[in-house]
Design a protein around this motif. Structure first.
Motif, PDB file in Angstrom:
ATOM      1  N   UNK A 253       8.577  11.480  11.165  1.00 28.64           N
ATOM      2  CA  UNK A 253       8.707  10.271  11.980  1.00 28.64           C
ATOM      3  C   UNK A 253       9.150  10.624  13.401  1.00 28.64           C
ATOM      4  N   UNK A 254      10.027  11.636  13.497  1.00 29.16           N
ATOM      5  CA  UNK A 254      10.594  11.978  14.800  1.00 29.16           C
ATOM      6  C   UNK A 254       9.724  12.979  15.544  1.00 29.16           C
ATOM      7  N   UNK A 267       2.093   8.400  10.144  1.00 22.38           N
ATOM      8  CA  UNK A 267       1.387   7.120  10.020  1.00 22.38           C
ATOM      9  C   UNK A 267       2.334   5.958  10.342  1.00 22.38           C
ATOM     10  N   UNK A 268       3.564   6.101   9.850  1.00 22.63           N
ATOM     11  CA  UNK A 268       4.594   5.094  10.083  1.00 22.63           C
ATOM     12  C   UNK A 268       4.850   4.960  11.584  1.00 22.63           C
ATOM     13  N   UNK A 269       5.003   6.114  12.257  1.00 19.76           N
ATOM     14  CA  UNK A 269       5.269   6.111  13.697  1.00 19.76           C
ATOM     15  C   UNK A 269       4.096   5.494  14.449  1.00 19.76           C
ATOM     16  N   UNK A 270       2.861   5.821  13.960  1.00 20.16           N
ATOM     17  CA  UNK A 270       1.675   5.283  14.620  1.00 20.16           C
ATOM     18  C   UNK A 270       1.634   3.756  14.500  1.00 20.16           C
ATOM     19  N   UNK A 271       1.955   3.259  13.288  1.00 18.27           N
ATOM     20  CA  UNK A 271       1.990   1.816  13.071  1.00 18.27           C
ATOM     21  C   UNK A 271       2.951   1.149  14.033  1.00 18.27           C
ATOM     22  N   UNK A 276       1.422  -2.503  14.593  1.00 19.24           N
ATOM     23  CA  UNK A 276       0.673  -3.060  13.469  1.00 19.24           C
ATOM     24  C   UNK A 276       1.538  -3.018  12.216  1.00 19.24           C
ATOM     25  N   UNK A 277       2.116  -4.155  11.891  1.00 22.57           N
ATOM     26  CA  UNK A 277       3.055  -4.227  10.783  1.00 22.57           C
ATOM     27  C   UNK A 277       2.387  -3.877   9.454  1.00 22.57           C
ATOM     28  N   UNK A 282       1.979  -0.344   4.766  1.00 17.31           N
ATOM     29  CA  UNK A 282       1.188   0.569   3.927  1.00 17.31           C
ATOM     30  C   UNK A 282       1.901   1.912   3.814  1.00 17.31           C
ATOM     31  N   UNK A 283       2.391   2.416   4.964  1.00 17.99           N
ATOM     32  CA  UNK A 283       3.057   3.721   4.953  1.00 17.99           C
ATOM     33  C   UNK A 283       4.331   3.665   4.112  1.00 17.99           C
ATOM     34  N   UNK A 284       5.128   2.616   4.312  1.00 15.35           N
ATOM     35  CA  UNK A 284       6.385   2.503   3.548  1.00 15.35           C
ATOM     36  C   UNK A 284       6.093   2.469   2.047  1.00 15.35           C
ATOM     37  N   UNK A 285       5.081   1.653   1.674  1.00 13.15           N
ATOM     38  CA  UNK A 285       4.761   1.543   0.245  1.00 13.15           C
ATOM     39  C   UNK A 285       4.288   2.884  -0.320  1.00 13.15           C
TER      40      UNK A 285
END
Ligand SMILES: Nc1ncnc2c1ncn2[C@@H]1O[C@H](COP(=O)(O)OP(=O)(O)OP(=O)(O)O)[C@@H](O)[C@H]1O
Ligand SMILES: [Mg+2]
Lengths: 317, 254
Positions: A253-254, A267-271, A276-277, A282-285
């Motif tokens: 993430x960092x 992917x999380x960082x990109x979202x 785009x929530x 999706x990434x968290x799940x």
């Protein structure tokens, strides 16, 4: 017709009845004492019958309840979104997320990120095991070393390993080495601590038994200490994996860009960057799913088997 | 031939507490069955641990066979991750028996304690009495001349204990071991031991000894046989020793 087949109405005596008619000769020197039968009777009365839980019951008591809970949560979520009607890019409903999953799945983004992260997580964890196991044994068996580095290891376990990301970036740049370093710093202290706890919890009586039987040095370590410490070690491995996975996500993430591959954390960082929530969800799940699946499909069965084999688990759990 | 000789043995755990054992003298001949009797906390386990080499005496001398002694603990102390058979095999392995001979010997030993059919069970799947028998098989697997037993049957029900007494006596006769058997049950001591030793508490010493052999076999010792049954005879001896034990305990009440 031969008489054997002609007289089915006269059955041969059942095998179990034979010894009563003609007892086998007792081997010389082991003439049964009068107590032998009584002992055998008591044994039969007192032996625990091991019972395995049938598959249908496992399904009913272990698999169904969490699935029902999950379904319920999804329904509640959808209901709230439908009733309150928030902006779908801020609070998406499960259907929006499902749509996003379909999109990301079809262009291969999610599977690619999942593969990258899993590979790193698993290989990083295995390296951590290879480093931490001998280290843990050494510290457990050598009191001087233990006094010296014990507090440090406990301290490292408390320190969130993400705190190592800046240092790792300075040392290794934006490369996979940074990610692996952070994973190791997360997992190694947990595994070492698990090993230490496992060794500390060995009942002194077992060591004494080993000593009386003639174990010492290497035989004591390999035949008594290691097997006795196994439950603590496996608990340490389980925690080590959890810490590996968390550290990996934090690092991904960092630390973005450079030669670092694209993982779930990325992917999380990109979202977040593109606001785009649904992607974020999706990434968290996906991260959550990996954590749960590895625990359910790997660590829990291993741990249960181990504990059941030592009578440390009830039959029904 | 002497199997165990203790001379002026003493043991204290700290400078503050008084000695747990003081000036214990004991000689056990080979093949003897000695029962050691004493109130709880009088130092019986400590004495046995010293003989087994688990603890160092603070004074006096201990002479045991060079190979050491086999010890059976108050609780079975079996390794919970090994089956009954493997527990016995591990003892054989640690004594240096080649791998190929172990399964056969382990089977024989389990048969000796009448547990041949339970060899694949883990300790937690066995009853307390069966566990103690596995522990006995494991102690016998060490193949030492001296077998020390620390209250091995104290946690068992009376029926099982009765049966195990018979088994133990049978095994003792079959193997000819020297046995030191600790108990705080006078009846058990009288029934099993050829010699019954009474220990005092704080400091632990051997204060009196009874020889049960003439009681059990009066003819061989040239005593007048009387009409009493063996049970009655031993009952009488048990009452005598119990009275003496009570006296010893009440000395501490003052
Ligand atoms: N490691 C130790 N440190 C300090 N004191 C000890 C230690 N081990 C035993 N003691 C003391 O020594 C005394 C004798 O203990 P021991 O276990 O030998 O008694 P015991 O006769 O076997 O009793 P029981 O019949 O209850 O098993 C006790 O007062 C105990 O408190
Ligand atoms: Mg004791």
């Amino acid at each position: 017709m031969p008489p054997e087949t002609a007289a089915p109405s006269v059955p041969a005596p059942p095998a179990a009845a034979r010894p009563a008619v003609a007892p086998p000769a007792a081997p010389a020197g082991t003439r049964p004492s009068p107590g032998a039968d009584e002992l055998a009777g008591l044994d039969a009365l007192q032996t625990e019958r091991t019972r395995r839980t049938p598959g249908a019951e496992v399904l009913r008591t272990k698999v169904a309840p969490p699935l029902v809970a999950l379904l319920f949560a999804l329904l509640l979520w959808q209901l709230l979104v439908a009733v309150l009607g928030p902006r779908p890019d801020v609070v998406p409903g499960p259907l929006d997320v499902a749509r996003q999953v379909a999109v990301l799945l079809s262009d291969g983004t999610v599977l690619g990120a999942l593969g990258t992260s899993l590979w790193r997580g698993v290989s990083g964890f295995l390296i951590a095991v290879a480093v931490a196991t001998p280290l843990g044994l050494l510290v457990a068996q050598w009191q001087g070393l233990r006094n010296a580095v014990g507090p440090l290891i406990s301290g490292l376990q408390v320190l969130p390993s993400v705190a190592w990301v800046p240092a790792a970036i300075i040392w290794f740049g934006l490369s996979d080495a940074t990610v692996y370093f952070v994973v190791l710093m997360g997992a190694v202290p947990s595994i070492v601590n698990g090993m230490l706890a496992g060794v500390d919890q060995i009942p002194p009586q077992l060591r004494r038994a080993g000593h009386v039987l003639g174990a010492s040095g290497w035989t004591m370590a390999s035949r008594v200490v290691l097997p006795a410490a196994l439950p603590g070690y496996v608990a340490g491995l389980k925690q080590g994996w959890a810490f590996s996975w968390r550290s990996l996500m934090g690092a991904e993430l960092i630390a973005i860009g450079g030669s670092i591959g694209f993982g779930l954390g990325s992917l999380l960082a990109q979202g977040r960057t593109v606001s785009n929530m649904a992607v974020v969800m999706v990434a968290v799940l996906a991260i959550l799913a990996v954590g749960i699946l590895v625990e359910l499909l790997f660590f829990n069965p291993v741990e249960r088997r181990l504990l059941r084999g030592r009578g440390l688990l009830g039959h029904r759990s | 031939m002497t199997a165990i000789r203790l001379e002026g043995l003493s043991k204290s755990f700290g400078p503050v507490d008084g000695p747990v054992l003081e000036d214990v003298d004991l000689t056990v001949e080979r093949g003897q069955f000695v029962a050691l009797l004493g109130a709880s906390g009088c130092g019986k386990s400590t004495l046995l641990n010293i003989v087994a080499g688990l603890e160092e005496p603070t004074g006096g001398s201990v002479t045991v066979p060079a190979e050491g002694a086999a010890l059976m603990f108050q609780d079975a102390a079996l390794f919970p991750w090994l089956s009954a058979r493997r527990n016995v095999e591990l003892a054989l392995e640690l004594r240096g028996m080649p791998r190929a001979e172990r399964p056969e010997r382990a089977r024989e030993l389990l048969e000796l304690v009448r547990l041949a059919q339970a060899g694949d069970k883990r300790p937690h799947e066995l009853s307390g009495g069966m566990r103690q028998r596995v522990a006995l098989a494991r102690a016998l697997a060490q193949d030492r001349e001296v077998l020390l037993m620390d209250e091995p049957f104290s946690a068992l029900d009376a029926i099982t204990r009765d049966l195990l007494h018979e088994e133990l006596l049978r095994i003792w006769r079959a193997t000819g071991r020297t046995i030191v058997f600790i108990t705080h049950n006078v009846g058990e001591a009288v029934r099993l031991g050829q010699r019954v030793l009474l220990m005092s508490s704080r400091p632990g010493r051997i204060v009196q000894e009874w020889d049960t052999r003439p009681w059990k076999d009066p003819d061989a010792y040239g005593f007048e046989g009387n009409a009493q049954s063996l049970d009655d005879t031993l009952g009488e001896l048990t009452r005598t020793i119990t009275a003496r034990l009570r006296e010893e305990i009440s000395r501490h009440a003052a």
